[in-house]
Design an enzyme around this catalytic site. Sequence first.
Site, PDB file in Angstrom:
ATOM      1  N   ALA A   1       8.696  10.082  13.819  1.00  0.00           N
ATOM      2  CA  ALA A   1       8.504  11.300  13.046  1.00  0.00           C
ATOM      3  C   ALA A   1       7.664  10.914  11.833  1.00  0.00           C
ATOM      4  CB  ALA A   1       9.929  11.559  12.298  1.00  0.00           C
ATOM      5  N   SER A   2       7.482   9.716  11.269  1.00  0.00           N
ATOM      6  CA  SER A   2       6.496   9.372  10.353  1.00  0.00           C
ATOM      7  C   SER A   2       5.108   9.322  10.963  1.00  0.00           C
ATOM      8  CB  SER A   2       6.743   7.866  10.015  1.00  0.00           C
ATOM      9  OG  SER A   2       6.393   6.810  10.882  1.00  0.00           O
ATOM     10  N   LYS A   3       5.014   8.871  12.252  1.00  0.00           N
ATOM     11  CA  LYS A   3       3.507   8.961  12.922  1.00  0.00           C
ATOM     12  C   LYS A   3       3.106  10.578  13.027  1.00  0.00           C
ATOM     13  CE  LYS A   3       2.653   4.826  12.725  1.00  0.00           C
ATOM     14  NZ  LYS A   3       1.604   3.949  11.931  1.00  0.00           N
TER      15      LYS A   3
ATOM     16  N   VAL B   1       0.876  -1.269   0.047  1.00  0.00           N
ATOM     17  CA  VAL B   1       0.087   0.003   0.071  1.00  0.00           C
ATOM     18  C   VAL B   1       0.936   1.261   0.039  1.00  0.00           C
ATOM     19  CG1 VAL B   1      -2.011  -1.246   0.969  1.00  0.00           C
ATOM     20  CG2 VAL B   1      -0.369   0.009   2.556  1.00  0.00           C
TER      21      VAL B   1
ATOM     22  N   ASN C   1      -3.966   1.894   7.602  1.00  0.00           N
ATOM     23  CA  ASN C   1      -3.549   1.405   8.988  1.00  0.00           C
ATOM     24  C   ASN C   1      -2.125   0.685   8.750  1.00  0.00           C
ATOM     25  OD1 ASN C   1      -3.721  -0.068  11.718  1.00  0.00           O
ATOM     26  ND2 ASN C   1      -3.712  -1.749  10.486  1.00  0.00           N
TER      27      ASN C   1
ATOM     28  N   SER D   1       0.113   7.106  15.936  1.00  0.00           N
ATOM     29  CA  SER D   1       0.564   6.516  17.337  1.00  0.00           C
ATOM     30  C   SER D   1       0.897   7.520  18.379  1.00  0.00           C
ATOM     31  CB  SER D   1       2.231   5.853  16.939  1.00  0.00           C
ATOM     32  OG  SER D   1       2.712   5.298  18.077  1.00  0.00           O
TER      33      SER D   1
ATOM     34  N   TYR E   1      10.228   6.192  12.956  1.00  0.00           N
ATOM     35  CA  TYR E   1       8.976   5.910  13.173  1.00  0.00           C
ATOM     36  C   TYR E   1       8.178   7.052  13.904  1.00  0.00           C
ATOM     37  CZ  TYR E   1       5.161   3.158  15.184  1.00  0.00           C
ATOM     38  OH  TYR E   1       3.774   2.641  15.378  1.00  0.00           O
TER      39      TYR E   1
ATOM     40  N   ILE F   1      -0.410  -1.804  22.098  1.00  0.00           N
ATOM     41  CA  ILE F   1      -1.105  -2.854  21.624  1.00  0.00           C
ATOM     42  C   ILE F   1      -0.444  -4.135  21.318  1.00  0.00           C
ATOM     43  CG2 ILE F   1      -3.021  -3.254  20.274  1.00  0.00           C
ATOM     44  CD1 ILE F   1      -3.362  -0.789  21.964  1.00  0.00           C
TER      45      ILE F   1
END
Length: 264
Positions: free
Chosen positions: A159-161, A65, A91, A144, A157, A190
């Site tokens: 920074a991407s979120k 994706v 997601n 996140s 991670y 989670i």
Amino acid sequence: MTARLAGKRAIVTGAGSGIGRATSIRFAEEGALVLAADLNEAGLAETAEAIEKAGGRVRSAACDVSDEATVEGLVADCVAELGGLEVIYANAGIGGGMEPLLDLRAADWEPVLRVNLIGPFLAVKHGARHMKEHGGGSILCTASVAALRSGAGPTPYSASKAGVVSLVQTAAYQLSGTGVRVNAICPGLIETGMTRPMFDAARAAGKESRIGQLNPLKRYGAPVEIANMAVFLASDESSYVNGQALAVDGGLSSSHPYVPGRIA
Ligand code: NAP
């Protein structure tokens, strides 16, 4: 009682595992027709089996994706096979490596940004192109708690979120007047495929009771607890919720660090 997503057609990415699987199942339980997308074909088959056993309807697409032509094709397939598209949940995500900041190379950022941020951008772009011509819709992305402040993930991670949070804010305004809503969910810890190594290591060391102790609910979360927020955001119950990043984290992100017992 009417199913909360009756009549809605929904694409869910990362649907072969964890949060995406739980959401695909909950969407189908609430009456949505689901197009489940993931790289992981075996995981997708398990998700589809669970939905079909419960009497729901699902199509599956094994795909990456973060590729624009793929996402454009997913939207077209959903419209052709399920008859429309009212919901898209971007997601799918990856953790990337755990290298400390000073050891990171530019190349370490690329896969993380491609999957975690460009992937949701493509879902917003191609989902909204269809939805704005067909009466609107709801676009969800998984960010996140690592998007909100430090301490919950590695640098690329996180920074991407944070980029995903910005994406939903800017997209909501870019789509003004179209009836398309764009929101992000910010999960806390989670138990999923992504976090399994950490859970396995803690269990092997006899330390499972320590997992998730930093939030006031004093536990980690289950994928269905994120899926339930996704159902709300996908449904018309959230018709006035737009451009938001909603934390579902047991309260973790509601506090600055503090010494327990010293202040309320
Ligand atoms: P998961 O169980 O690993 O599920 C993620 C799924 O996405 C996997 O099936 C993965 O396939 C798939 N995927 C990865 N890259 C893809 C791509 N390019 N195209 C299509 N599918 C792809 O992890 P999860 O925890 O449910 O993750 C879902 C989202 O929640 C992610 O965005 C994650 O960052 C976010 N999140 C998770 C937590 C947590 O504590 N678990 C907390 C905050 C945010 P493969 O297994 O083949 O890679």
